[in-house]
Design a protein around this motif. Sequence first.
Motif, PDB file in Angstrom:
ATOM      1  N   TRP A  87      11.395   4.343   9.440  1.00  0.00           N
ATOM      2  CA  TRP A  87      10.791   5.231   8.452  1.00  0.00           C
ATOM      3  C   TRP A  87      11.889   6.035   7.764  1.00  0.00           C
ATOM      4  O   TRP A  87      12.786   6.576   8.410  1.00  0.00           O
ATOM      5  N   ILE A  88      11.778   6.126   6.455  1.00  0.00           N
ATOM      6  CA  ILE A  88      12.716   6.919   5.660  1.00  0.00           C
ATOM      7  C   ILE A  88      11.918   7.846   4.759  1.00  0.00           C
ATOM      8  O   ILE A  88      10.720   7.639   4.529  1.00  0.00           O
ATOM      9  N   MET A 126       9.334  16.370  -3.610  1.00  0.00           N
ATOM     10  CA  MET A 126       8.602  15.921  -2.431  1.00  0.00           C
ATOM     11  C   MET A 126       9.370  14.801  -1.758  1.00  0.00           C
ATOM     12  O   MET A 126      10.030  13.995  -2.420  1.00  0.00           O
ATOM     13  N   ALA A 127       9.263  14.769  -0.440  1.00  0.00           N
ATOM     14  CA  ALA A 127       9.849  13.695   0.364  1.00  0.00           C
ATOM     15  C   ALA A 127       8.706  12.862   0.927  1.00  0.00           C
ATOM     16  O   ALA A 127       8.001  13.291   1.842  1.00  0.00           O
ATOM     17  N   VAL A 128       8.505  11.682   0.371  1.00  0.00           N
ATOM     18  CA  VAL A 128       7.398  10.810   0.757  1.00  0.00           C
ATOM     19  C   VAL A 128       7.880   9.859   1.843  1.00  0.00           C
ATOM     20  O   VAL A 128       8.881   9.146   1.655  1.00  0.00           O
ATOM     21  N   PRO A 129       7.228   9.812   3.007  1.00  0.00           N
ATOM     22  CA  PRO A 129       7.652   8.874   4.062  1.00  0.00           C
ATOM     23  C   PRO A 129       7.328   7.436   3.663  1.00  0.00           C
ATOM     24  O   PRO A 129       6.209   7.112   3.281  1.00  0.00           O
ATOM     25  N   MET A 130       8.320   6.590   3.752  1.00  0.00           N
ATOM     26  CA  MET A 130       8.172   5.173   3.437  1.00  0.00           C
ATOM     27  C   MET A 130       8.764   4.351   4.581  1.00  0.00           C
ATOM     28  O   MET A 130       9.750   4.756   5.209  1.00  0.00           O
ATOM     29  N   LYS A 131       8.128   3.217   4.856  1.00  0.00           N
ATOM     30  CA  LYS A 131       8.598   2.349   5.922  1.00  0.00           C
ATOM     31  C   LYS A 131       9.507   1.282   5.330  1.00  0.00           C
ATOM     32  O   LYS A 131       9.081   0.439   4.532  1.00  0.00           O
ATOM     33  N   ILE A 176      -0.652  18.323   3.252  1.00  0.00           N
ATOM     34  CA  ILE A 176      -0.670  19.295   4.338  1.00  0.00           C
ATOM     35  C   ILE A 176       0.323  20.404   4.006  1.00  0.00           C
ATOM     36  O   ILE A 176       1.476  20.146   3.650  1.00  0.00           O
ATOM     37  N   LYS A 177      -0.094  21.644   4.151  1.00  0.00           N
ATOM     38  CA  LYS A 177       0.735  22.765   3.720  1.00  0.00           C
ATOM     39  C   LYS A 177       1.931  22.999   4.636  1.00  0.00           C
ATOM     40  O   LYS A 177       3.005  23.373   4.157  1.00  0.00           O
ATOM     41  N   ASP A 178       1.763  22.821   5.918  1.00  0.00           N
ATOM     42  CA  ASP A 178       2.817  23.172   6.865  1.00  0.00           C
ATOM     43  C   ASP A 178       3.700  21.985   7.232  1.00  0.00           C
ATOM     44  O   ASP A 178       4.313  21.973   8.295  1.00  0.00           O
ATOM     45  N   GLN A 179       3.781  20.980   6.364  1.00  0.00           N
ATOM     46  CA  GLN A 179       4.656  19.833   6.585  1.00  0.00           C
ATOM     47  C   GLN A 179       5.782  19.861   5.565  1.00  0.00           C
ATOM     48  O   GLN A 179       5.576  20.181   4.392  1.00  0.00           O
ATOM     49  N   ASP A 180       6.985  19.532   6.021  1.00  0.00           N
ATOM     50  CA  ASP A 180       8.126  19.494   5.108  1.00  0.00           C
ATOM     51  C   ASP A 180       8.100  18.260   4.213  1.00  0.00           C
ATOM     52  O   ASP A 180       8.764  18.243   3.182  1.00  0.00           O
ATOM     53  N   TYR A 181       7.400  17.247   4.625  1.00  0.00           N
ATOM     54  CA  TYR A 181       7.320  16.024   3.831  1.00  0.00           C
ATOM     55  C   TYR A 181       5.894  15.858   3.307  1.00  0.00           C
ATOM     56  O   TYR A 181       4.961  16.536   3.745  1.00  0.00           O
ATOM     57  N   ALA A 182       5.736  14.963   2.348  1.00  0.00           N
ATOM     58  CA  ALA A 182       4.448  14.766   1.680  1.00  0.00           C
ATOM     59  C   ALA A 182       3.565  13.868   2.537  1.00  0.00           C
ATOM     60  O   ALA A 182       3.807  12.658   2.642  1.00  0.00           O
ATOM     61  N   LEU A 218       0.826  -1.208   0.000  1.00  0.00           N
ATOM     62  CA  LEU A 218       0.000   0.000   0.000  1.00  0.00           C
ATOM     63  C   LEU A 218       0.862   1.260   0.000  1.00  0.00           C
ATOM     64  O   LEU A 218       0.526   2.250  -0.678  1.00  0.00           O
ATOM     65  N   ASP A 219       1.953   1.258   0.741  1.00  0.00           N
ATOM     66  CA  ASP A 219       2.865   2.401   0.724  1.00  0.00           C
ATOM     67  C   ASP A 219       3.515   2.575  -0.636  1.00  0.00           C
ATOM     68  O   ASP A 219       3.715   3.704  -1.107  1.00  0.00           O
ATOM     69  N   ARG A 220       3.848   1.480  -1.281  1.00  0.00           N
ATOM     70  CA  ARG A 220       4.437   1.560  -2.620  1.00  0.00           C
ATOM     71  C   ARG A 220       3.430   2.117  -3.622  1.00  0.00           C
ATOM     72  O   ARG A 220       3.788   2.914  -4.502  1.00  0.00           O
ATOM     73  N   LEU A 221       2.161   1.737  -3.492  1.00  0.00           N
ATOM     74  CA  LEU A 221       1.127   2.290  -4.366  1.00  0.00           C
ATOM     75  C   LEU A 221       0.948   3.789  -4.123  1.00  0.00           C
ATOM     76  O   LEU A 221       0.802   4.569  -5.072  1.00  0.00           O
ATOM     77  N   ARG A 222       0.964   4.190  -2.864  1.00  0.00           N
ATOM     78  CA  ARG A 222       0.848   5.618  -2.549  1.00  0.00           C
ATOM     79  C   ARG A 222       2.038   6.392  -3.097  1.00  0.00           C
ATOM     80  O   ARG A 222       1.896   7.518  -3.575  1.00  0.00           O
ATOM     81  N   PHE A 223       3.214   5.810  -3.044  1.00  0.00           N
ATOM     82  CA  PHE A 223       4.405   6.462  -3.569  1.00  0.00           C
ATOM     83  C   PHE A 223       4.340   6.604  -5.089  1.00  0.00           C
ATOM     84  O   PHE A 223       4.742   7.632  -5.650  1.00  0.00           O
ATOM     85  N   ASP A 224       3.835   5.582  -5.767  1.00  0.00           N
ATOM     86  CA  ASP A 224       3.772   5.624  -7.229  1.00  0.00           C
ATOM     87  C   ASP A 224       2.743   6.629  -7.737  1.00  0.00           C
ATOM     88  O   ASP A 224       2.931   7.232  -8.802  1.00  0.00           O
ATOM     89  N   THR A 225       1.652   6.793  -7.007  1.00  0.00           N
ATOM     90  CA  THR A 225       0.610   7.729  -7.458  1.00  0.00           C
ATOM     91  C   THR A 225       0.858   9.162  -7.005  1.00  0.00           C
ATOM     92  O   THR A 225       0.182  10.069  -7.492  1.00  0.00           O
ATOM     93  N   ARG A 226       1.797   9.370  -6.095  1.00  0.00           N
ATOM     94  CA  ARG A 226       2.040  10.724  -5.602  1.00  0.00           C
ATOM     95  C   ARG A 226       2.640  11.629  -6.662  1.00  0.00           C
ATOM     96  O   ARG A 226       2.378  12.831  -6.698  1.00  0.00           O
ATOM     97  N   ARG A 227       3.430  11.071  -7.558  1.00  0.00           N
ATOM     98  CA  ARG A 227       4.080  11.862  -8.589  1.00  0.00           C
ATOM     99  C   ARG A 227       3.056  12.545  -9.501  1.00  0.00           C
ATOM    100  O   ARG A 227       3.228  13.689  -9.907  1.00  0.00           O
ATOM    101  N   ARG A 228       1.980  11.842  -9.822  1.00  0.00           N
ATOM    102  CA  ARG A 228       0.977  12.386 -10.747  1.00  0.00           C
ATOM    103  C   ARG A 228       0.072  13.421 -10.085  1.00  0.00           C
ATOM    104  O   ARG A 228      -0.589  14.183 -10.767  1.00  0.00           O
ATOM    105  N   LYS A 229       0.029  13.430  -8.754  1.00  0.00           N
ATOM    106  CA  LYS A 229      -0.855  14.357  -8.047  1.00  0.00           C
ATOM    107  C   LYS A 229      -0.178  15.662  -7.658  1.00  0.00           C
ATOM    108  O   LYS A 229      -0.841  16.550  -7.112  1.00  0.00           O
ATOM    109  N   LEU A 230       1.130  15.788  -7.907  1.00  0.00           N
ATOM    110  CA  LEU A 230       1.892  16.965  -7.478  1.00  0.00           C
ATOM    111  C   LEU A 230       1.693  17.173  -5.974  1.00  0.00           C
ATOM    112  O   LEU A 230       1.813  16.235  -5.200  1.00  0.00           O
TER     113      LEU A 230
END
Length: 763
Positions: A688-689, A678-683, A346-352, A329-341
Amino acid sequence: MLPINSTVGLGQRALLHTRVPPRGTCSRIISLRLHRRSRVPSSVYGDKLSQCQYLSKSTRGIATTTTPSADVISDHEFLLFRDLLTRASPKPRIEHGSRHVVPSNRSLGAPEIPAAASSIDELVEREHFPNPFQKALKALQQRDTRRLLLYLKQIVSLSDVELRELVATIPRTTFTEFLRSLDPLCVARDVDPTGPALITVGVYQVLNMQSAIDDWGVRKIYSQLLQRMLVLAGALKDSGQALQIEEYICLLRCAGAASDPAGAKLLWDDLRQSQASDWRHSEAFTEFISARFLTRPLYTSHDKARRMVTPRNLHRSRLLLSRHRVYRLDRLRFDTRRRKLNFGLIKDQDYAEDLMRMLRKKLPPSRLIFIIKEDGYRINESLLCALMVAYGRVGSLRYIGSRILNDYFGIRMERLTYNKTPDIKTGKSEIENIPYRIRPTIRLMQAVVETYGSNGEIAVAFQLVDHISKTYHIKIPLSIWQDLLEWTYIMSCPPTSTAWKLAGMHSKIPSSSAVELIWNTMTSAPYHVQPSFDQYNIMIRSLLGRRQFRATLPLMRQAVHLYDAKCREYEEAVLGYVETLRDGVYISEAITTYERARFAKARMHHDIQTWCRQFLSNVRSFDPANTLSTTAVPDFVGEFRPFIMNPARYRTATGYVSLFDPGRENTSVKAFGAWVHMAVPMKHRRTWIYQGVKAKRFGGLSSNSLAGNAPVSKLDLVSMLTSTSRAVRQPRPAKKQARSDGSVSKSSETAAERSYDDDDDYF
């Protein structure tokens, strides 16, 4: 004639006792003398008028909500008359260096004149550039929300001292009404050109909507409105006053419209610490729940994909998934994040991090019930519907069925089986009626569809809406059908359906014919609903995904007729807007009508163009004798030629066919701007990285986009009627070319299109 000191001491009432006016007095002052009207109400005469009936006297000259009478003497006229009297017997001047200062006569009863307008020239300049609050209050009288937003931008641009003085001099009720007129619900109804339309990342890039949508997919008009309203509220507090409950409600709605749940929580904490917290105001608590959990569609920019409940968010809050499923599920979220910009982050977070990740814990909604019981808020339908959606954000469906629908609305769902395809033909009701405390309305229908649709329970949502409609004889509005169709389409298409499959929850995925089932129910007896373009859009996309081309073509033809009607509406809006500009009249309704027709036309053209692209990309026939690629596709290209990208490309049995039309513009999408990092958190195993993602922004170059905000004066009428783009085309400087004889000449043939794209929107 009276002495000078007596004249100044009596103020403007000296006009009533002067028999012969001084030489050179203007005719308007003489006529006003005959009317025997005083300028301002005075406590000497015992006339205590309302604050909305006269000009509020202050050092800044702020007008209240009513316009002064035509007989009232202005500051300009009074100073002119006083100067004429002063010239008869000049006052002694006191030297202050190289400057001459006239002694003040305020102690003698003269009207208080602002310090910034100590001379006639300065006052005339002030009248040419009046205070923005005066303009804003006049627009408030006329209920012109667009002008209010324009003047609000000027007001907050003042210095802190000036703004604090302005706010301190305005009547308290007028300030409250000013904030209420800038309510986001009023702005969405009167000003927002996009309306309740879904603006995806593709629409944002192809239509060039950077001037209206920010990087997080939120309308800029609401983000800027929140910032400016907070500036006004801060100035009010600095002046020693406290915010009232109605003003807190408006600020909470602004925070919700800007998709800022953290800001809504801060406002609620400030409300509880203020004096207004003593009131048990159910409406304020309802607005806090709506802004904190983004229950209104406006608060998530009408994007259902952002507010749906995902299996990854349910992990460790409602269920426990295995490590292997969580990784996929995390890998799917990571793959689809690129297309969503950055959309939906969250605006006030340094990571996605998705905005809905803030709402996935079950403890915050549980506190709401504790607050209701402790503070004693009155429970009504609005509050219960907001609670339903809030609990739906964390997947607490059983609590909603047992504690809200059962206890308050008389709907018992014990015999209702979850996760099954709705059966409309049998007509068997599996929902039991019990005595209700609150009668269900359309608002409950909307909350039911939002709650169960976002959790993938389409069958339950459909059965509940049908049960409420038949039991309480409530007609299902078109917006409910739209929500049902949209939620069904979202849950049945990737990547949402892929996520439910990876989590092992196949019952959450509707069948491939679920959209068509709801469509047939909506258009047949006993509902007989006439679909709009939005319903056609969902139905056509669903059929194209299932490759049912013959069923798609009749629906596309009907949708094109709706687009033609929108084109005629757009032409009428353009002519009306240009006519108002030609007459020199500023009419907000004409501007709003034009902007909304412009956006609707561009959006509908983009949707039809997407259908054509999906049709041509899904047509694949490897049989040379098949008439689909030899006859049907060429006929399709000829029929929908204005909406097909140039060049048109499709696949045949022997290869690809590319058809270029030189009579049409070449539609292209080009990269522009900086890369989105973007820096996407992945386990990774047990730690967490942050894994980096880089995406490129794109923009469409087309006359059917919304590029540019050039003034209408720079565009001719023909270009406005034939194009929705307001980009000014300017040639580049001519390049120098070397001749054979060694001289240098300028080339006049090379030119490029440069769009006049005003990044700062109208407000």
